[in-house]
Scaffold this motif. Structure first.
Motif: not given
Length: 658
Positions: A515-519
């Motif tokens: 997983g990762t992060l996004t806006n």
């Protein structure tokens, strides 16, 4: 909701127009504007708690006391010392800078850069707390989206000679808290030293409802208590060189240890290998071992100078804050788990300067700059370390064309080493049609820059995203405060906070599931009404309370997690005799959104009511004893699914000053 806003605004204006009592308002805020100002002139929603408001309550934590303020909520994953989150108007801790004696104490190594010790910070030697509600980025820079919390542990105006105080309390769960402070003032020199210590055997972080003690194997019950300890030293020195120059030094050192419970995942079908089909696993917060330890060490040091040149007053300071955290679990009870150990070390070096002048009878101007560098060393960072530098400039103008009106305008520009520049602003007004009524309002923009961990963190099933943009916000509020001739007061505030570019988790896909992060797209919204009152009923009885009504939108039509729709506080203080007094406070929380369990399953969150009782007795004019009962009705409830809360708990204490 628009109809609600219109109706409430009309009611607020009508209330103000009918107010005729004339009463002198008192009290200063030192955080709402660049220089101290009377609260009723600031145009800001601000709550101020003094030492006498804090010292003899049923609460173990400062955050528990803040939880009873309008618009403030607190949730925790277990007993004292465990992970906690404080929200202001539905915005979580990552949107709330926290200062202790002028030192910014948010953790640069945290995923969201928030103050990490609300779960352990007690009352020892706390002198004053200010809570600002509403966006303050124009004055305080990035992350001041929801508000600011300022905590003072040093006395502001010590008397000549030697003075101090002592405190001792003990009670349920083997809890013991001690504090001592001594202050010496001799002419222009003031010295202060304080010590506090908190100990608790605690209770199990695992909720009683999820222990399954009747069916679990002996090693899987995990009904052991999760203990906590914290030691804290504070010190300060202030020297008035002459009428135009004062210099000083203050700081703190603290360290502690907390036991915690890790996730237990009893894999039924995958032969010990973690599965992403959560239907195959049985999750609980019961790993069967008692050796998960979180250790924390924090240090802060600040040197400052206050000086005057002509018509301008100046304040300059330099501060350093360091924090080291270690998490370890030598053994685990889960067949899917493996022992782990991780460490996080962070340092913040900051310089700030501001100058203020009453240039005319109508205008007060302030200018300032801030520079800070954050450095993090962590096992989760590629290469082991990373750093960020932020520089900011601000200007503030306070216009007071009459005794009834104050307008404050603040403009700021920050330069961030990772994403460039960001400009924020704030416009606030306070109008007093009579000396007993204040109409106030504010509009502001804010932002939250991505943290080092959000940008570069690298874990087994998660990686950061260096392409993240800052979250950007807009906030609005309109309020009215009124005092009656008998000393009663009421306050009402409409508020709204919109956030764009919300940083959210983006789940990974097969085969690695990283997983990762996004806006996120869309606008996250929080809006509602805060109401509070205080009413003396005769000379010996006072009734007070507040209510917060809030609606939220996560940007896609759903509600934000862990933001209740309605919260109510009602209390009374009674002076039974000249020396004996009693206080009773009830807090009711309802309309709670569904929340995720450890298996990511949504569950309903029931309403709950917690009642606290305290009884105090003034042994002498300087010595006070008290007994306090938390959760008097022994309410069984959860703030976070799967985590326990305190049953009925009793505390005995004594405070003395000299």
């Amino acid at each position: 909701m628009h109809r609600f806003w219109l109706t409430a605004s009309v009611l607020a204006l009508a209330s103000a127009a009918s107010a005729q009592e004339i009463i002198e308002l008192e009290g200063l805020t030192v955080t709402a504007t660049a220089a101290p100002i009377e609260v009723e002139r600031s145009g800001t929603s601000v709550s101020v708690l003094e030492a006498e408001d804090l010292n003899d309550g049923a609460d173990a934590l400062l955050a528990d006391r803040l939880n009873r303020l309008p618009g403030v909520s607190f949730s925790q994953t277990g007993p004292q010392g465990s992970t906690a989150n404080l929200t202001i108007r539905g915005a979580r801790s990552r949107y709330i800078p926290v200062y202790i004696d002028g030192i910014l104490v948010t953790d640069p190594s945290g995923t969201n850069v928030y103050y990490d010790d609300f779960g352990g910070f007690g009352f020892g030697n706390v002198e004053r707390v200010e809570v600002l509600r509403g966006s303050q980025s124009a004055l305080y820079g990035g992350s001041a989206v929801a508000g600011v919390i300022d905590i003072s542990t040093l006395p502001a105006n010590a008397p000549e000679g030697t003075s101090g105080n002592l405190g001792l309390s003990f009670g349920s769960f083997g809890s013991v808290s001690t504090s001592a402070r001594i202050t010496q003032r001799h002419g222009p020199l003031t010295l202060s030293l304080g010590l506090s210590r908190d100990r608790s055997d605690g209770f199990s972080a695992a909720s009683e409802n999820d222990l399954n003690l009747s069916t679990a194997a002996p090693g899987d019950k995990n009904d052991e208590a999760d203990g906590f300890r914290r030691d804290r030293l504070t010190f300060g020195a202030r020297y008035e060189v002459n009428s135009d120059l004062t210099v000083g030094l203050n700081g703190f050192a603290e360290e502690g240890e907390t036991e915690f419970d890790e996730f237990y995942s009893d894999d039924q079908d995958n032969n010990g290998f973690p599965t992403f089909n959560f239907g195959d696993d049985v999750y609980a917060y019961t790993d069967g071992t008692a050796d998960e330890i979180s250790e924390r060490r924090a240090r802060g040091l600040r040197a400052f100078a206050e000086f005057t040149t002509g018509a301008w007053d100046h304040v300059a300071d330099v501060s350093v804050y360091t924090i080291d955290r270690d998490l370890s679990s030598p053994t685990v009870g889960s067949p899917d788990g493996t022992p782990f150990s991780s460490s996080f070390d962070a340092r913040r070096l900051a310089f700030s300067y501001k100058t203020t002048s009453q240039v005319t009878s109508d205008w007060r101007l302030s200018f300032g700059l801030n520079i800070q560098r954050e450095e993090v060393e962590a096992t989760s960072l590629p290469g082991g370390d990373a750093d960020i530098t932020t520089k900011g400039l601000f200007a503030e103008a306070l216009w007071s064309p009459s005794d009834q009106l104050d307008v404050t305008a603040t403009l700021r520009h920050d330069d961030h080493s990772e994403f460039g520049g960001e400009t924020t602003g704030r416009l606030a007004f306070a109008w007093r049609p009579t000396q007993s009524t204040t109409l106030r309002g504010a509009v502001a923009t804010g932002y939250r820059p991505p943290s080092i961990d959000e940008l570069y963190g690298d874990y087994v099933f998660f990686v950061g995203n260096p392409a993240l943009d800052p979250e950007r916000s807009r906030s609005y509020e309109l309020g009215v405060d009124h005092r009656f001739g008998n000393g009663a007061s009421v306050s009402a505030t409409l508020f709204r906070l919109d956030v764009d570019n919300l940083v959210v988790y983006q789940a990974g896909t097969a085969p690695l599931f990283i997983g990762t992060l996004t806006n996120a797209n869309g606008t996250t919204r929080r809006e509602g009404l805060e109401f509070s009152f205080d009413a003396p009923l005769g000379e010996r009885l006072d009734v007070f309370g507040n209510a917060t009504f809030m609606t939220t939108d996560d940007g896609s039509g759903g509600r934000l997690a862990r933001v209740p729709g309605r919260e109510f506080t009602l209390g009374l203080d009674a002076q039974l005799t000249d020396r004996l007094d009693m206080g009773l406070v009830a807090r009711h929380v309802t309309d709670r959104p569904q929340d995720n369990t450890a298996a990511f399953a949504l569950v309903d969150m029931d309403p709950y009511t917690v009642v606290d009782l305290k009884v105090g007795y003034d042994i002498t004019d300087t010595t006070r004893a008290y007994v306090a009962v938390h959760n008097l009705l022994d309410e069984d409830y959860e703030l976070v699914p799967g985590y326990g809360t305190s049953p009925r708990a009793i505390k005995f204490g004594i405070n003395a000053s000299f």
